[in-house]
Write an enzyme that holds these catalytic residues in place. Structure first.
Site, mmCIF file in Angstrom:
data_model
loop_
_atom_site.group_PDB
_atom_site.id
_atom_site.type_symbol
_atom_site.label_atom_id
_atom_site.label_comp_id
_atom_site.label_asym_id
_atom_site.label_seq_id
_atom_site.Cartn_x
_atom_site.Cartn_y
_atom_site.Cartn_z
ATOM 1 N N THR A 83 0.824 -1.224 0.000
ATOM 2 C CA THR A 83 0.000 0.000 0.000
ATOM 3 C C THR A 83 0.851 1.264 0.000
ATOM 4 N N GLY A 122 2.547 -2.771 8.181
ATOM 5 C CA GLY A 122 2.827 -3.062 9.585
ATOM 6 C C GLY A 122 4.244 -3.571 9.751
ATOM 7 N N GLU A 369 -6.191 -5.869 4.297
ATOM 8 C CA GLU A 369 -6.365 -7.038 3.412
ATOM 9 C C GLU A 369 -7.516 -6.822 2.447
HETATM 10 C C1 LIG Z 1 -9.005 -9.712 18.162
HETATM 11 C C2 LIG Z 1 -7.842 -9.154 17.429
HETATM 12 C C3 LIG Z 1 -7.719 -9.829 16.101
HETATM 13 C C4 LIG Z 1 -6.457 -9.393 15.413
HETATM 14 C C5 LIG Z 1 -6.322 -10.214 14.145
HETATM 15 C C6 LIG Z 1 -5.040 -9.892 13.520
HETATM 16 C C7 LIG Z 1 -5.003 -10.470 12.151
HETATM 17 C C8 LIG Z 1 -4.054 -9.637 11.425
HETATM 18 C C9 LIG Z 1 -3.970 -10.028 9.989
HETATM 19 C C10 LIG Z 1 -3.409 -9.224 9.159
HETATM 20 C C11 LIG Z 1 -2.893 -7.913 9.673
HETATM 21 C C12 LIG Z 1 -3.193 -6.830 8.740
HETATM 22 C C13 LIG Z 1 -2.122 -6.745 7.689
HETATM 23 C C14 LIG Z 1 -2.651 -6.023 6.532
HETATM 24 C C15 LIG Z 1 -2.066 -6.184 5.346
HETATM 25 C C16 LIG Z 1 -2.602 -5.520 4.175
HETATM 26 O O1 LIG Z 1 -3.557 -4.781 4.212
HETATM 27 S S1 LIG Z 1 -1.771 -5.946 2.747
HETATM 28 C C17 LIG Z 1 -2.532 -4.993 1.487
HETATM 29 C C18 LIG Z 1 -3.938 -5.450 1.213
HETATM 30 N N1 LIG Z 1 -4.403 -4.804 0.045
HETATM 31 C C19 LIG Z 1 -5.448 -5.258 -0.649
HETATM 32 O O2 LIG Z 1 -6.135 -6.179 -0.268
HETATM 33 C C20 LIG Z 1 -5.713 -4.560 -1.943
HETATM 34 C C21 LIG Z 1 -7.111 -4.842 -2.455
HETATM 35 N N2 LIG Z 1 -7.118 -4.746 -3.912
HETATM 36 C C22 LIG Z 1 -6.940 -5.875 -4.689
HETATM 37 O O3 LIG Z 1 -6.819 -6.989 -4.248
HETATM 38 C C23 LIG Z 1 -6.931 -5.645 -6.184
HETATM 39 O O4 LIG Z 1 -6.555 -4.325 -6.459
HETATM 40 C C24 LIG Z 1 -8.318 -5.911 -6.817
HETATM 41 C C25 LIG Z 1 -9.378 -5.100 -6.115
HETATM 42 C C26 LIG Z 1 -8.622 -7.379 -6.678
HETATM 43 C C27 LIG Z 1 -8.294 -5.501 -8.277
HETATM 44 O O5 LIG Z 1 -7.144 -6.067 -8.797
HETATM 45 P P1 LIG Z 1 -6.862 -5.953 -10.367
HETATM 46 O O6 LIG Z 1 -7.141 -4.548 -10.803
HETATM 47 O O7 LIG Z 1 -5.534 -6.504 -10.654
HETATM 48 O O8 LIG Z 1 -7.883 -6.991 -10.906
HETATM 49 P P2 LIG Z 1 -9.283 -6.798 -11.597
HETATM 50 O O9 LIG Z 1 -9.099 -6.042 -12.858
HETATM 51 O O10 LIG Z 1 -10.304 -6.316 -10.622
HETATM 52 O O11 LIG Z 1 -9.551 -8.326 -11.891
HETATM 53 C C28 LIG Z 1 -8.793 -8.981 -12.909
HETATM 54 C C29 LIG Z 1 -9.014 -10.469 -12.721
HETATM 55 O O12 LIG Z 1 -8.201 -10.911 -11.638
HETATM 56 C C30 LIG Z 1 -8.984 -11.614 -10.715
HETATM 57 N N3 LIG Z 1 -8.394 -11.435 -9.399
HETATM 58 C C31 LIG Z 1 -8.246 -10.265 -8.728
HETATM 59 N N4 LIG Z 1 -7.639 -10.490 -7.552
HETATM 60 C C32 LIG Z 1 -7.396 -11.820 -7.488
HETATM 61 C C33 LIG Z 1 -6.798 -12.667 -6.500
HETATM 62 N N5 LIG Z 1 -6.345 -12.180 -5.339
HETATM 63 N N6 LIG Z 1 -6.711 -13.990 -6.765
HETATM 64 C C34 LIG Z 1 -7.193 -14.480 -7.933
HETATM 65 N N7 LIG Z 1 -7.793 -13.751 -8.917
HETATM 66 C C35 LIG Z 1 -7.878 -12.427 -8.668
HETATM 67 C C36 LIG Z 1 -10.340 -11.006 -10.825
HETATM 68 O O13 LIG Z 1 -11.343 -11.877 -10.314
HETATM 69 C C37 LIG Z 1 -10.438 -10.814 -12.327
HETATM 70 O O14 LIG Z 1 -10.741 -12.046 -12.897
HETATM 71 P P3 LIG Z 1 -11.658 -12.079 -14.210
HETATM 72 O O15 LIG Z 1 -10.933 -11.218 -15.220
HETATM 73 O O16 LIG Z 1 -11.727 -13.518 -14.554
HETATM 74 O O17 LIG Z 1 -12.969 -11.482 -13.790
HETATM 75 C C1 LIG Z 2 -4.437 -1.377 10.506
HETATM 76 C C2 LIG Z 2 -4.002 -1.468 9.063
HETATM 77 C C3 LIG Z 2 -2.921 -2.276 8.741
HETATM 78 C C4 LIG Z 2 -2.480 -2.337 7.423
HETATM 79 N N1 LIG Z 2 -1.370 -3.100 7.127
HETATM 80 C C5 LIG Z 2 -0.905 -3.114 5.853
HETATM 81 C C6 LIG Z 2 0.262 -3.859 5.526
HETATM 82 O O1 LIG Z 2 0.873 -4.493 6.382
HETATM 83 N N2 LIG Z 2 0.714 -3.836 4.243
HETATM 84 C C7 LIG Z 2 0.071 -3.127 3.266
HETATM 85 O O2 LIG Z 2 0.539 -3.140 2.121
HETATM 86 N N3 LIG Z 2 -1.065 -2.417 3.536
HETATM 87 C C8 LIG Z 2 -1.558 -2.397 4.802
HETATM 88 N N4 LIG Z 2 -2.697 -1.694 5.094
HETATM 89 C C9 LIG Z 2 -3.346 -0.906 4.032
HETATM 90 C C10 LIG Z 2 -4.657 -1.534 3.605
HETATM 91 O O3 LIG Z 2 -4.408 -2.696 2.882
HETATM 92 C C11 LIG Z 2 -5.450 -0.524 2.764
HETATM 93 O O4 LIG Z 2 -5.783 0.560 3.592
HETATM 94 C C12 LIG Z 2 -6.707 -1.187 2.230
HETATM 95 O O5 LIG Z 2 -6.370 -2.083 1.183
HETATM 96 C C13 LIG Z 2 -7.735 -0.179 1.733
HETATM 97 O O6 LIG Z 2 -7.192 0.581 0.697
HETATM 98 P P1 LIG Z 2 -7.281 2.200 0.768
HETATM 99 O O7 LIG Z 2 -6.757 2.627 2.067
HETATM 100 O O8 LIG Z 2 -6.660 2.702 -0.474
HETATM 101 O O9 LIG Z 2 -8.844 2.490 0.741
HETATM 102 P P2 LIG Z 2 -9.649 3.194 -0.481
HETATM 103 O O10 LIG Z 2 -9.733 2.251 -1.626
HETATM 104 O O11 LIG Z 2 -9.102 4.550 -0.693
HETATM 105 O O12 LIG Z 2 -11.112 3.253 0.203
HETATM 106 C C14 LIG Z 2 -11.741 4.495 0.490
HETATM 107 C C15 LIG Z 2 -13.216 4.337 0.112
HETATM 108 O O13 LIG Z 2 -13.309 4.214 -1.312
HETATM 109 C C16 LIG Z 2 -14.141 3.107 -1.654
HETATM 110 N N5 LIG Z 2 -13.701 2.541 -2.929
HETATM 111 C C17 LIG Z 2 -12.435 2.389 -3.373
HETATM 112 N N6 LIG Z 2 -12.419 1.845 -4.600
HETATM 113 C C18 LIG Z 2 -13.714 1.649 -4.955
HETATM 114 C C19 LIG Z 2 -14.353 1.104 -6.111
HETATM 115 N N7 LIG Z 2 -13.669 0.656 -7.169
HETATM 116 N N8 LIG Z 2 -15.702 1.028 -6.102
HETATM 117 C C20 LIG Z 2 -16.416 1.455 -5.029
HETATM 118 N N9 LIG Z 2 -15.864 1.995 -3.924
HETATM 119 C C21 LIG Z 2 -14.535 2.082 -3.894
HETATM 120 C C22 LIG Z 2 -13.920 2.129 -0.505
HETATM 121 O O14 LIG Z 2 -15.014 1.206 -0.421
HETATM 122 C C23 LIG Z 2 -13.848 3.057 0.708
HETATM 123 O O15 LIG Z 2 -15.166 3.334 1.141
HETATM 124 C C24 LIG Z 2 -3.149 -1.602 6.418
HETATM 125 C C25 LIG Z 2 -4.260 -0.820 6.739
HETATM 126 C C26 LIG Z 2 -4.686 -0.746 8.063
HETATM 127 C C27 LIG Z 2 -5.871 0.114 8.403
#
Ligand SMILES: CCCCCCCC/C=C\CCC/C=C/C(=O)SCCNC(=O)CCNC(=O)[C@H](O)C(C)(C)COP(=O)(O)OP(=O)(O)OC[C@H]1O[C@@H](n2cnc3c(N)ncnc32)[C@H](O)[C@@H]1OP(=O)(O)O
Ligand SMILES: Cc1cc2nc3c(=O)[nH]c(=O)nc-3n(C[C@H](O)[C@H](O)[C@H](O)COP(=O)(O)OP(=O)(O)OC[C@H]3O[C@@H](n4cnc5c(N)ncnc54)[C@H](O)[C@@H]3O)c2cc1C
Length: 609
Positions: A83, A122, A369
């Site tokens: 991110t 993180g 995530e």
């Molecule tokens: C009580 C206390 C509890 C504590 C618990 C602690 C637990 C802690 C656990 C974790 C700690 C937090 C750590 C956090 C880490 C993070 O946040 S890491 C960053 C996370 N970021 C995201 O998740 C980003 C979200 N966005 C995306 O995944 C992608 O941008 C997308 C929204 C999926 C879009 O991707 P993209 O533009 O590349 O793809 P599309 O054009 O939408 O789709 C194209 C085709 O690809 C297929 N697709 C997309 N993603 C996937 C996948 N992951 N696997 C397989 N296929 C995938 C999609 O379906 C399309 O397919 P199609 O063309 O056949 O339709």
């Molecule tokens: C506690 C915490 C820990 C994290 N740890 C990590 C980490 O370890 N590694 C890492 O890489 N990232 C990490 N992240 C980042 C996290 O993965 C992102 O914040 C998350 O994926 C959401 O993306 P964003 O912040 O860009 O939200 P945005 O996408 O900017 O969301 C803002 C608003 O826009 C809306 N929106 C966005 N796109 C669309 C769309 N296409 N259609 C409709 N609505 C839309 C959303 O629904 C939301 O309401 C962490 C975040 C938090 C809060």
């Protein structure tokens, strides 16, 4: 504790956990559990939950042989840096660049704009020595999109950031929760060079000559680490919901308010139907999420094995299920923890109830995530694709198999005639299948009215999310029913879990009644029968409610709640906790002489005048 003390204390606990893991004869599962439970949330969590899996999933054999032994011994500490300040959801919009220089056989990592700064990962801010960095791969002026790179961030001797790297913590986060012990960080590169062999090249690669060799497998495998974490987050949701429900149920059995007859003992609040109507669906959800989490772990393991054999057939299903269930269960759990706080009245707002901390630590699960709406849109995309293929001869499989019975499900009428019929698994399942299918088909029909499908999809986003949620709720209900029909031993336990299964299903019908009525999946009379059955189920669950939360077997230490104590000795312990507060160190508070006394004295003086 101050933020620095909280952070340092987490370092202490994490290192202690690591020491235990190395000293105790633990199984892999036990050490994984210890890592997660001793360190949530902490840098250890992300090293093991994201940094190591990213190398395992996207590194070549050579890269795994080089980096995994160091990571497994924690001689390097890693994080997952995807991110950026300007992009989180839109991974393909990331701006950090990794430009190949054939002169030096290196990649030049650079943060071209402020929004390209890595932001949120993180463990990045202060602890990690390395990171898996996601950046735009550029060779010979061509942008090949986002790829993963393993990057050393700090000097291994003095922990100082390497030249060309600016790094730090992004600051205090929501509430006073334990997440402030986590050093979510920022990172900027200024033409920072890494060797070519530090691009994770299992999926695609760059040759010594600078030739880009694209992946011969789906590029989305690069997202594999996120899929694996989303799967674990569903089980985490069950644990978090169970903790909150355990506190609220035990306290609801202890708390008495009103209802005394002739000066007798007052009524336990757990006996009020409103308390049961708010609490028991959450209790049912804790069990429901546990069972669907077990199934999702099986699905994820199965798809991982298939991928190793280059079988990508179930990858879309795995993505849709992990994304949709992560989204649905974390939203429900966040709302559930807050509801449990309210179920405990004023005392639920005390820090020592354990609920404010649990809420503060848990709620980012709706965002990390993958933002929950963005993930449900991935499910919607998957459903629209499935509906568009109906009648093509390709039978839907897995969690969309019910769509293969579209002809029946689109026209069937529920045969519910009396309240007891709502205890028939086949009838309940068909009701949820009909609702989910009709919502998906309605979206597909509305989508077909648009010439531009992407424009239509954008116009219908809100409806598509609701159809995705309906599909996910069907999965949870169906897996609860499968669990009951399969593995539950013991008649008594099975009967209690049956009650919870139908409480879960019927409360969803009540909560989403608009869906069920507008799709003609049930009639208003059948909805009334469902409510009648729900009330009856609450009465049946009530005698076992405390036993059903005791069954989670959480220690008082783990629950961290005066209200949820196993012994129910709440009031004396509330006082004990209150007296520990530093404000009670003196009977006259600091500030009296500077501020209160002059105020009162001035008042007295003017009163005398
Ligand atoms: C009580 C206390 C509890 C504590 C618990 C602690 C637990 C802690 C656990 C974790 C700690 C937090 C750590 C956090 C880490 C993070 O946040 S890491 C960053 C996370 N970021 C995201 O998740 C980003 C979200 N966005 C995306 O995944 C992608 O941008 C997308 C929204 C999926 C879009 O991707 P993209 O533009 O590349 O793809 P599309 O054009 O939408 O789709 C194209 C085709 O690809 C297929 N697709 C997309 N993603 C996937 C996948 N992951 N696997 C397989 N296929 C995938 C999609 O379906 C399309 O397919 P199609 O063309 O056949 O339709
Ligand atoms: C506690 C915490 C820990 C994290 N740890 C990590 C980490 O370890 N590694 C890492 O890489 N990232 C990490 N992240 C980042 C996290 O993965 C992102 O914040 C998350 O994926 C959401 O993306 P964003 O912040 O860009 O939200 P945005 O996408 O900017 O969301 C803002 C608003 O826009 C809306 N929106 C966005 N796109 C669309 C769309 N296409 N259609 C409709 N609505 C839309 C959303 O629904 C939301 O309401 C962490 C975040 C938090 C809060």
């Amino acid at each position: 504790m101050t933020r620095k003390e909280l952070f340092k204390n987490t370092l202490r606990k994490s290192v202690h956990a690591w020491k235990l893991i190395n000293e105790l004869p633990l199984s892999d599962d036990e050490s994984l559990m210890l890592r997660h439970f001793m360190d949530q949330p902490g840098f250890l969590d992300l090293h093991w939950r994201m940094f190591v899996p990213a190398i395992k999933g996207q590194g070549t054999e050579e890269q795994k042989q080089k980096w995994l032994p160091l990571a497994n011994k924690m001689q390097i500490i890693g994080c997952y840096a995807q991110t950026e300040l300007g992009h989180g959801s839109n991974v393909q919009g990331l701006e950090t660049t990794a430009t190949f220089d054939p002169q030096t056989d290196q990649f030049i990592l650079h943060s071209p704009t402020q929004t390209s700064s890595k932001w949120w990962p993180g463990g990045l801010g202060k602890v990690s020595t390395h990171a898996v960095i996601y950046a735009r791969l550029i060779t010979d002026g061509k942008d090949h999109g986002v790829h993963g790179f393993i990057v050393q961030l700090r000097n291994m001797d003095d922990h100082s950031p390497l030249p060309g790297i600016t790094i730090g913590d992004i600051g205090v986060k929501f509430g006073n929760g334990a997440y402030n012990s986590m050093d979510n960080g920022f990172l900027m590169f200024d033409k920072f060079c890494i060797p070519r062999d530090q691009m994770l090249m299992r999926l695609s690669k760059v040759t010594r000559e600078g030739k880009y060799v694209p992946s011969d497998v789906p590029r989305q495998l690069m997202y594999g680490t996120m899929v694996s974490v989303r799967q674990t987050i569903v089980s985490n949701a069950s644990i978090a919901m169970a903790r909150a429900v355990c506190i609220a149920t035990r306290y609801s059995a202890v708390r008495r308010q009103f209802g005394s007859q002739n000066g007798g003992i007052e009524t336990q609040v757990i006996d009020y139907k409103t308390q049961q109507n708010r609490l028991f669906p959450l209790l049912a959800s804790a069990y429901a999420f546990r069972f669907v989490g077990e199934w999702l772990k099986w699905l994820y393991t199965d798809v991982t094995q298939r991928l190793e054999a280059s079988d990508f057939a179930t990858l879309p299903e795995a993505h849709a299920c992990t994304a949709g269930l992560k989204s649905m269960t974390t939203s429900a759990t966040s709302d559930g923890i807050e509801e449990c706080r309210k179920l405990c009245g004023g005392h639920g707002y005390l820090w020592c109830s354990g609920l404010p901390e649990l809420f503060a630590v848990y709620v980012p699960a709706c965002t990390y995530e993958g933002d929950n709406v963005v993930l449900q849109l991935q499910v919607a995309r998957f459903l629209m694709k499935t509906v568009s293929q109906l009648g093509s001869g390709k039978a839907p499989a897995g969690t969309t198999a019910y769509m293969g019975r579209a002809k029946h499900l689109l026209q069937c009428r529920s045969s519910i005639r009396k309240a007891e019929d709502w205890l028939n698994p086949a009838m309940v399942l068909e009701t949820f299948e009909a609702r989910a299918l009709r919502m998906a088909v309605s979206c597909a029909n509305n989508l077909s009215k648009f010439e531009n499908q992407e424009q239509g999809f954008s116009e219908l986003l809100a409806d598509l999310v609701e159809a995705a949620i309906a599909h996910c709720q069907l999965i949870v209900v169906s897996k609860f029913i499968v669990k009951l029909e399969g593995e539950i031993k013991g008649k008594g336990v099975k009967n209690q879990l049956k009650n919870l299964c139908y409480i879960y299903a019927l409360h969803l019908i009540h909560k989403h009644l608009g869906d069920f009525l507008s799709t003609n999946s049930i009639t208003s009379e059948q909805a009334s029968l469902a409510n009648h059955q729900l009330r009856s189920l609450y009465t049946q669950v009530r005698p076992n409610a405390v036993a059903l939360v005791d069954a989670f077997d959480y220690t008082d230490h783990y629950l961290g709640s005066v209200l949820g104590r196993y012994d129910g000795n709440v009031y004396p312990k509330l006082f004990e906790e209150a007296l520990k507060d530093p404000l009670n160190d003196t009977v006259v508070p600091d500030g009296y002489h500077e501020y209160i006394r002059p105020l009162i004295k001035q008042h007295l003086r003017s009163a005398r005048l």
